[in-house]
Enzyme design. Structure first.
Site, PDB file in Angstrom:
ATOM      1  CE1 TYR A 132       3.736   6.889  13.105  1.00 35.76           C
ATOM      2  CE2 TYR A 132       4.566   8.909  14.099  1.00 35.76           C
ATOM      3  CZ  TYR A 132       4.795   7.654  13.572  1.00 35.76           C
ATOM      4  OH  TYR A 132       6.065   7.146  13.528  1.00 35.76           O
ATOM      5  CB  SER A 180       8.158   7.399  16.715  1.00 34.42           C
ATOM      6  OG  SER A 180       8.237   8.775  16.448  1.00 34.42           O
ATOM      7  CG  ASN A 226       9.331  12.073   6.176  1.00 36.20           C
ATOM      8  OD1 ASN A 226       8.572  12.500   7.048  1.00 36.20           O
ATOM      9  ND2 ASN A 226       9.492  10.793   5.935  1.00 36.20           N
ATOM     10  CG  LEU A 227      13.813  18.789   5.233  1.00 41.37           C
ATOM     11  CD1 LEU A 227      13.103  19.986   4.598  1.00 41.37           C
ATOM     12  CD2 LEU A 227      14.667  19.239   6.427  1.00 41.37           C
ATOM     13  CE  LYS A 258       5.207   4.092  15.099  1.00 39.75           C
ATOM     14  NZ  LYS A 258       5.418   2.744  14.545  1.00 39.75           N
ATOM     15  CB  SER A 310      -0.937   0.015   1.209  1.00 41.34           C
ATOM     16  OG  SER A 310      -0.189   0.043   2.414  1.00 41.34           O
TER      17      SER A 310
END
Length: 338
Positions: free
Chosen positions: A150, A125, A199-200, A154, A34
């Site tokens: 999110y 995380s 993300n950066l 975690k 996915s």
């Protein structure tokens, strides 16, 4: 012993499969594709010379998980990456995140607890710390109220593992990592975001190659030296090796507790502008970026105290930000055929 890597065709998962195979482990990957590509399997094979077993299954299907463990009854170690991971999306669709990130974890642990002894490495995380009061962040820093569904998955995931390990033969290590970046030096595998990157670094590389018109820097008025947010950027290959080290620790019974926690980072923070400047230096490309308003939910700074990982786990980040950004750029050029 066979090791199951869930989400093993994803960014961190694929690099971890490479390191596992390099260390002689037999690996079976479970991935629903996915948020990944079947082509990653070829990349892993090109690097290691060995094609891992692969099962395309949706781990949210409890019966599919049960059938998988019947078929692969010699799996006694699991490295669990399969999870939804976009903070913004989790705010908009929390139930998707709770179903995927919590339900799947429960199904996996239900199968593992049937075994006399098993090993579980959990992809956690640094989001569990929220905006920590002290830098660098140690494993003893308080777990703050989650800022997103999110982040909450975690925290809840860690609690579920603790509760389960306490009454079963499961031994576990929770790896709380900071900001994974980079790609394998071979450029056979790397970060493959679907749609607009969250993300950066992939946003930087996509802007540099012309796929994105402009990079947005969210805020330059934070209480940091240059006003932009500070994060601990860790090379994905270093991160992958930490998972192998953690698994070996459990197999060799070196763990001091049933569930151990380690921060994985470099121990150094870099601001968004520092990352941009470093990328321009290693790539020779000028980036088109613009300072825009702060983004909701962003914390000011987060970087790891890595002493426990260094001294107890016996792992240390070896690669620098330059290495990560040059490998990410090499990967971007390869997938765009430039």
């Amino acid at each position: 012993m066979k090791i199951l890597v869930t989400g093993g065709l994803g960014f961190i998962g694929s690099h971890t499969v490479v390191e596992l195979q390099n260390e002689g482990f037999d690996v079976v990957i479970a991935d629903d594709l996915s948020n990944s590509s079947i082509n990653v399997l070829d990349g892993i094979t090109a690097i290691t010379g060995k094609k891992p077993e692969f099962e395309q299954i949706d781990l949210r299907d409890k019966k599919a998980v049960q059938d998988f463990f019947k078929k692969h009854d010699n799996v006694s170690g699991v490295i669990h990456f399969a999870a939804s991971k976009a903070v913004g999306e989790s705010v908009e669709n929390p139930l998707l995140y709770y179903e995927n990130n919590i339900g799947v974890l429960v199904y996996l642990l239900q199968e593992l607890q049937k075994k006399e002894e098993s090993y579980f490495i959990f992809s956690s995380s640094c989001t569990v710390y929220g905006q920590a009061e002290k830098m660098p962040i140690t494993e003893d820093a308080p777990v703050q109220a989650a800022m997103s569904p999110y982040g909450n998955t975690k925290q809840i995931g860690e609690e579920i593992i603790r509760d389960t390990a306490g009454v079963t033969g499961i031994n576990a290590i929770l790896l709380r990592y900071f900001n994974p970046v980079g790609a394998h030096a071979s450029a056979h595998i790397g970060e493959l975001p679907i749609g607009v990157p969250q993300n950066l670094v992939p946003f930087i590389t996509q802007t540099a190659i012309g796929l994105r018109e402009q990079l947005s820097v969210f805020g330059d008025d934070y209480p940091t030296p240059d006003g932009t947010c500070i994060r601990d950027y860790i090379h994905v290959v270093d991160l992958a090796k930490a998972h192998v080290t953690a698994l070996k620790r459990l197999i060799e019974k070196k763990n001091k507790e049933k569930v151990e926690v380690f921060n994985l980072g470099t121990g150094k923070g870099n601001s968004v502008l520092e990352v941009i400047n470093t990328f321009e230096k290693v790539s020779g490309k000028k980036l088109n970026y613009k300072i825009v308003d702060r983004r909701a939910g962003d914390i000011t700074e987060a970087y790891a105290d890595t002493r426990k990982a260094n001294d107890v786990l016996g792992w240390k980040a070896e690669l620098a930000l330059d290495d990560a950004l040059s490998s990410a750029w090499k990967w971007e050029q390869k997938i765009r055929n430039k």
